[in-house]
Design an enzyme around this catalytic site. Structure first.
Site, PDB file in Angstrom:
ATOM      1  N   TYR A 144       0.852  -1.204   0.000  1.00 37.88           N
ATOM      2  CA  TYR A 144       0.000   0.000   0.000  1.00 37.88           C
ATOM      3  C   TYR A 144       0.878   1.240   0.000  1.00 37.88           C
ATOM      4  O   TYR A 144       1.884   1.299   0.707  1.00 37.88           O
ATOM      5  CB  TYR A 144      -0.882   0.016   1.254  1.00 37.88           C
ATOM      6  CG  TYR A 144      -1.708   1.280   1.426  1.00 37.88           C
ATOM      7  CD1 TYR A 144      -3.028   1.332   1.014  1.00 37.88           C
ATOM      8  CD2 TYR A 144      -1.144   2.424   1.998  1.00 37.88           C
ATOM      9  CE1 TYR A 144      -3.781   2.489   1.159  1.00 37.88           C
ATOM     10  CE2 TYR A 144      -1.887   3.592   2.140  1.00 37.88           C
ATOM     11  CZ  TYR A 144      -3.199   3.615   1.728  1.00 37.88           C
ATOM     12  OH  TYR A 144      -3.933   4.771   1.860  1.00 37.88           O
ATOM     13  N   GLU A 167      -3.754   7.431  -4.110  1.00 36.48           N
ATOM     14  CA  GLU A 167      -3.585   6.154  -3.397  1.00 36.48           C
ATOM     15  C   GLU A 167      -3.461   5.009  -4.385  1.00 36.48           C
ATOM     16  O   GLU A 167      -4.198   4.948  -5.374  1.00 36.48           O
ATOM     17  CB  GLU A 167      -4.796   5.917  -2.487  1.00 36.48           C
ATOM     18  CG  GLU A 167      -4.749   4.612  -1.711  1.00 36.48           C
ATOM     19  CD  GLU A 167      -6.049   4.373  -0.956  1.00 36.48           C
ATOM     20  OE1 GLU A 167      -6.077   4.632   0.261  1.00 36.48           O
ATOM     21  OE2 GLU A 167      -7.036   3.940  -1.585  1.00 36.48           O
TER      22      GLU A 167
END
Length: 368
Positions: free
Chosen positions: A97, A182
């Site tokens: 991530y 993101e």
């Protein structure tokens, strides 16, 4: 402003972030000949598409055709799928991530990274998450990437790619006026390549005038909110009975709080902003009237916005729109005496402070 995944990936691609090859279709005829396994992803502005059945996998032409047919036109949590993204299926070895988000408390961009990707970052233990602020006056520096890869204990070959992607991600964040960029998951493939399997890009709505190329309808807004947005008003529909017009987001929020404190329920949030134009006031009333409130509260602290201009706007709106519903006004600031006199001459309740106006409109419209 949330962007669709395919829009985010196009921005990533242009800025050097690897993404899978793919294309978008809006109807069955746009589906290309099957050549390799693909993922079919519904393009909606919601998270959790996979859990909701919004993502299909295809390893043949039949599966590709049926997957697209099944998704296009389907409803996912009341949103209709009008586009799907078809892209190469990745050979996933590991998921990580990474994001850059605006830290509103510190008012700077913040890098967030974790070796646990593919899940909501909120579910990852805090000690497993790398976080660091970026000084916007200095910008991104390589040492930030080195700190991140050291924290995540990355293999050197992967770390080099990660630092490059992080640098590109900051470029996107800055250049596109973003609140959030993101990648979740950022995939390490079986061949040792890092590829962005997903893309979430949230741009600052107040900066959209600098991005005319972005043409998107926010499906979370009501038709009246979209109409207000097109006219340049900050407007949110609520479920109460008192229409609210105030100037400045802070004063408008305080007005909603004060109404709630006195058991009144607001029908809307409308920030008039700074204006000295009668028509701006009239147009604000037109929007609020479409929300069909039981009474209307106007709360103005005049500075840039002159109180007598607002008063003239209220009287003009009452006459042009033939408003018969009660209007209660608080006017304070520049030309306030003139403003209140204009209103009283037209039979409109006008106060110099907020609380008496709040109490009056709640008395008229009724509480919760």
């Amino acid at each position: 402003m949330n962007l669709y995944e395919y829009m985010g990936k196009e921005i990533f691609r242009k800025n050097g972030i690897p993404v899978p090859d793919g294309y978008v279709v809006e109807n069955q005829s746009g589906v290309k000949k099957f050549e390799k396994p693909v993922v079919i992803k519904s393009q909606i502005l919601l998270g959790g598409r996979g859990k909701s059945g919004g993502i299909k996998f295809a390893k043949s032409q039949n599966e590709l055709d049926s997957g697209v047919k099944e998704l296009l036109g389907s409803k996912i949590r009341n949103l209709t799928v009008t586009k799907v993204l078809i892209e190469d299926m990745l050979d996933i070895k590991k998921e990580i991530y990474v994001s850059i988000a605006l830290n509103r408390a510190e008012r700077v961009p913040m890098v967030i990274a974790s070796s646990s990707g593919g899940v909501e970052i909120e579910s990852v233990p805090e000690d497993k998450i790398f976080k660091t602020m970026i000084d916007p006056m200095i910008g991104y520096s390589d040492y930030i990437g080195r700190e991140a890869t050291n924290f995540l204990k990355m293999d050197p070959a992967i770390a080099v790619q990660f630092r490059s992607i992080l640098s590109c991600l900051y470029t996107v964040f800055e250049k596109e006026d973003c609140e959030l960029v993101e990648i979740n998951p950022l995939v390490i493939t079986g061949s040792g390549k890092l590829v962005a399997a997903d893309a979430k890009v949230v741009m600052d709505s107040d900066a959209m005038f600098r991005h005319k190329e972005i043409n998107i309808v926010d499906t979370e807004k009501t038709p009246l909110e979209l109409e207000a947005q097109g006219k340049g008003y900050s407007f949110v529909e609520l479920d109460g009975r008192i229409g609210v017009i105030a100037n400045g987001a802070g004063l408008t929020m305080a007005t909603l709080d004060a109404l709630t404190l006195h058991k009144g329920k607001p029908r809307n949030f409308l920030d008039l902003g700074g204006t000295d134009n009668v028509d701006t006031v009239v147009n604000a009333f037109e929007l609020v009237m479409k929300a069909d409130p039981k009474a209307i509260l106007v709360n103005i602290f005049g500075g840039v916005t002159k109180c007598d201009t607002v008063a003239n706007g209220i009287v003009a709106a009452k006459n042009r729109l033939k408003i018969s519903k009660p209007i209660v006004v608080r006017l304070s600031g520049v030309h306030e005496d003139e403003g209140r006199a204009i209103l009283k001459n037209d039979g409109i309740d006008a106060f110099s402070t907020m609380m008496p106006a709040i109490e009056r409109v709640v008395q008229i419209a009724g509480g919760n």
